[in-house]
Design a protein around this motif. Sequence first.
Motif, mmCIF file in Angstrom:
data_model
loop_
_atom_site.group_PDB
_atom_site.id
_atom_site.type_symbol
_atom_site.label_atom_id
_atom_site.label_comp_id
_atom_site.label_asym_id
_atom_site.label_seq_id
_atom_site.Cartn_x
_atom_site.Cartn_y
_atom_site.Cartn_z
ATOM 1 N N ASN A 1 -7.564 7.252 10.106
ATOM 2 C CA ASN A 1 -6.730 7.862 11.137
ATOM 3 C C ASN A 1 -5.235 7.765 10.819
ATOM 4 O O ASN A 1 -4.445 8.603 11.219
ATOM 5 C CB ASN A 1 -7.004 7.202 12.491
ATOM 6 N N HIS A 2 -4.843 6.689 10.131
ATOM 7 C CA HIS A 2 -3.422 6.488 9.856
ATOM 8 C C HIS A 2 -3.187 6.078 8.401
ATOM 9 O O HIS A 2 -2.552 5.068 8.134
ATOM 10 C CB HIS A 2 -2.859 5.409 10.784
ATOM 11 N N PRO A 3 -3.677 6.837 7.454
ATOM 12 C CA PRO A 3 -3.517 6.420 6.053
ATOM 13 C C PRO A 3 -2.060 6.400 5.613
ATOM 14 O O PRO A 3 -1.642 5.551 4.848
ATOM 15 C CB PRO A 3 -4.326 7.478 5.288
ATOM 16 N N ASP A 4 -1.249 7.339 6.091
ATOM 17 C CA ASP A 4 0.139 7.421 5.644
ATOM 18 C C ASP A 4 0.946 6.223 6.149
ATOM 19 O O ASP A 4 1.791 5.685 5.429
ATOM 20 C CB ASP A 4 0.771 8.725 6.142
ATOM 21 N N LYS A 5 0.706 5.797 7.387
ATOM 22 C CA LYS A 5 1.455 4.683 7.952
ATOM 23 C C LYS A 5 1.185 3.399 7.171
ATOM 24 O O LYS A 5 2.119 2.670 6.808
ATOM 25 C CB LYS A 5 1.075 4.498 9.418
ATOM 26 N N TYR A 6 -0.074 3.119 6.899
ATOM 27 C CA TYR A 6 -0.429 1.899 6.172
ATOM 28 C C TYR A 6 0.168 1.922 4.772
ATOM 29 O O TYR A 6 0.773 0.953 4.312
ATOM 30 C CB TYR A 6 -1.945 1.753 6.111
ATOM 31 N N GLN A 7 0.018 3.072 4.083
ATOM 32 C CA GLN A 7 0.525 3.171 2.723
ATOM 33 C C GLN A 7 2.047 3.137 2.700
ATOM 34 O O GLN A 7 2.661 2.577 1.775
ATOM 35 C CB GLN A 7 0.023 4.459 2.074
ATOM 36 N N SER A 8 2.668 3.700 3.722
ATOM 37 C CA SER A 8 4.136 3.695 3.781
ATOM 38 C C SER A 8 4.673 2.274 3.881
ATOM 39 O O SER A 8 5.682 1.931 3.251
ATOM 40 C CB SER A 8 4.613 4.528 4.976
ATOM 41 N N ILE A 9 4.021 1.453 4.689
ATOM 42 C CA ILE A 9 4.445 0.063 4.828
ATOM 43 C C ILE A 9 4.321 -0.664 3.491
ATOM 44 O O ILE A 9 5.225 -1.391 3.073
ATOM 45 C CB ILE A 9 3.620 -0.645 5.914
ATOM 46 N N LEU A 10 3.213 -0.460 2.790
ATOM 47 C CA LEU A 10 3.013 -1.104 1.491
ATOM 48 C C LEU A 10 4.067 -0.634 0.481
ATOM 49 O O LEU A 10 4.605 -1.429 -0.289
ATOM 50 C CB LEU A 10 1.610 -0.804 0.967
ATOM 51 N N ASN A 11 4.346 0.663 0.486
ATOM 52 C CA ASN A 11 5.354 1.196 -0.430
ATOM 53 C C ASN A 11 6.735 0.604 -0.136
ATOM 54 O O ASN A 11 7.502 0.286 -1.055
ATOM 55 C CB ASN A 11 5.406 2.720 -0.320
ATOM 56 N N PHE A 12 7.055 0.465 1.147
ATOM 57 C CA PHE A 12 8.355 -0.090 1.530
ATOM 58 C C PHE A 12 8.477 -1.540 1.071
ATOM 59 O O PHE A 12 9.522 -1.960 0.560
ATOM 60 C CB PHE A 12 8.524 0.011 3.046
ATOM 61 N N ILE A 13 7.405 -2.320 1.269
ATOM 62 C CA ILE A 13 7.397 -3.716 0.819
ATOM 63 C C ILE A 13 7.592 -3.788 -0.687
ATOM 64 O O ILE A 13 8.392 -4.579 -1.203
ATOM 65 C CB ILE A 13 6.078 -4.406 1.224
ATOM 66 N N SER A 14 6.860 -2.946 -1.398
ATOM 67 C CA SER A 14 6.924 -2.947 -2.859
ATOM 68 C C SER A 14 8.324 -2.624 -3.359
ATOM 69 O O SER A 14 8.808 -3.210 -4.339
ATOM 70 C CB SER A 14 5.923 -1.941 -3.415
#
Length: 529
Positions: free
Chosen positions: A39-52
Motif C-alpha cells: 500500500n505504501h511502497p514509496d513511503k517506506y523506500q523514501s525513508i530508507l533512501n533518506f537515511i542512506s
Amino acid sequence: MNKKVVLPIILALCIIIGVIIGLQINKNARFNRPFLFSNHPDKYQSILNFISANYVDTVDVNKISENGYQHLMQQLDPHCTYISASEYTSVNEPLQGNFKGVGIEFYIVNDTVMVMNVIKGGPSEKAGVKDGDKIVAIDDTLMAGKKITSEKIFKKLRGKSDTKVKVTVLRNGKKIDLVINRGEVKINSVDAAYMVDKQTGYIKINTFGANTYVDFMENIDRMINKEGMKKLVIDLRQNGGGYLDAATNILDELLSDSKTIVYTENRNHTRHDYNCSKDGMFEDGKICLLVDEGSASASEIFAGALQDWDRATIIGRRTFGKGLVQQEYMLNDSSAIRITVARYYTPSGRCIQKSYKNGQDDYEMDIYKRYKHGEFQHADSIKFADTTKYYTAKGKIVYGGGGIKPDVFIPADTQGVNQFSNECFSKSLVQQFAYQYTSNHANELDKYKSATDFSQHFVMDKNLFESFINYAKKNGVKSAQPNLINGSAIYLQNEIKAFIAKAKWKMEGYYTITHLQDKVFQKAISVLK
C-alpha cells in the motif's frame, strides 16, 4: 531426546525458542508475488533512501529494512514472522525433511569440533565418519581454536550434491583422512521406534515434517505385522509442531469411522473440518501419548484429538498452548512471511491458544512463569484462561485457553540435577566420554547383541564412573565437589550408559537406557498393562 531436566529455567526458555522456530506452516499455500508494504511502497523506500543519503554515520540500509519487516510482523501475534531470503532454506529444512550436505551433527567443545551424530545412510556414514570423531581439518584448513564457529564449519561442509570435501578426523589418537561425497541428507523426524516388550511399541516423533507420515507408517507396519505390537506409546515431548497434514494423516490411522480430527475457523468464521477418511492401521490397540510444555501446535492437535475421542491416555505435563494456524507466503526476493490465518479447535470445540494480549515479551515468559508458579511439580497449579467446560466423547470435562492438560500428570524429574551435572552437560563431557569409551572398547561392546541386551547386562561400575569424574576435572569442571558428585551419580551413570548405547545403536539405544529412569514413560507402561 528424553533427558531429565538439566536446568528447568534454561529448559523453559529453550522450549520457547524451539517452538517459535518450529511454527506450523501450510506447505501448499504460497504466492509468488510481493506482499509487504504494497500500500505504501514509496513511503517506506523514501525513508530508507533518506537515511542512506543523510544519516551522520554509515549504516547498513538492508539490515534496517530487514529488521523493519520483522518488526511489522511482531505487531500481529507471537507466531507471525518474517523470514529473510538468506535464512529461508535453513529455517525450512527441519520440516522439508532433507538438505544438501554431509550428514553429521556436531558440537564445538573446548575449541574442538566433535561429531556427535552421523546421520544413518548419509554421505558421512558412507565415507566412514563415526560418532565421537574430532574434525581437525576440512580441505586441509585447520579447524581448531577460539575463532572456529558453527557458521564456518557449516560453510565448509555444505555444498552442492556430488561435490567432494576432504575431512581429517582424530580417532583414538590417530589422524584419518576421509573424502565425503556431498549429497541429499534425510532429516529424521522419528527419533526411535522399537518394541519395549512383546506387545508394546514405542515411537518418538520430534517434529511433523514432510516425511513424518511415511516414516511413522513404515515403523508401525513393522512393529504390528512383524513384531506383534498390540499397544503403543507415542512420545511428543519437546515436539514443537510442523505441518498440519502430517499430524492429521497419522491421526487418521489411529481414529475410526469419519471422526473429526480438528477444525479451523478464519476471520469470517468459515469453518474447515479435517475428518478421518479411511480405515486406519491402528484403530483398536491401546495408546498412551506423552507430552510436556514443549509439545506445541501440531502436537497439540494430535493430543487434543486423541483426548477428545478418549482414544488415548495423555501423560506428562500441560502442553505449550498454540492454537493459531500460519500460512506461508513467498515474496519476490525469495524471502517469506508467515501470517496467522485461522484458529484451530479440537473435536470438542476447544481452542487451546493461550493469551498474547500482554505482548510478545510476556508471551515468551509464559513457560518460565508456569515453572515459577509450581506447575512443573503440582497438577493443581495448572490454570486455564477459558473456564468453559468442554466434554470428551465419554463425558470427561476438559478445558481450552492454554494448552492440553494431561489425563495423568507427572512432575518434572530433577533428581540428580545440580551444579556438577549441569556443568558436565554444558561442556558436552558426558557425550565425549561415552563416545571415547565406545571407540576404545569396541571389541568388548560387540558381544552385546542388541540395545536391550546391553541395557540388561552392561554394568556402570565404580571404576568407570571415577574415570568420568577425573575426565570432568581434567576438562575444567570446577564444581566437582564430593556432595555434588554423589548427588548426581545415578543420573550421570545412566546418561553415560545411554550415550554409549547411542553410539552403538543410535537413538533406539539411547532411549532403551533412559527409559529405565523416565517416570513419564514408566507410567505409560503401567497404564497400558
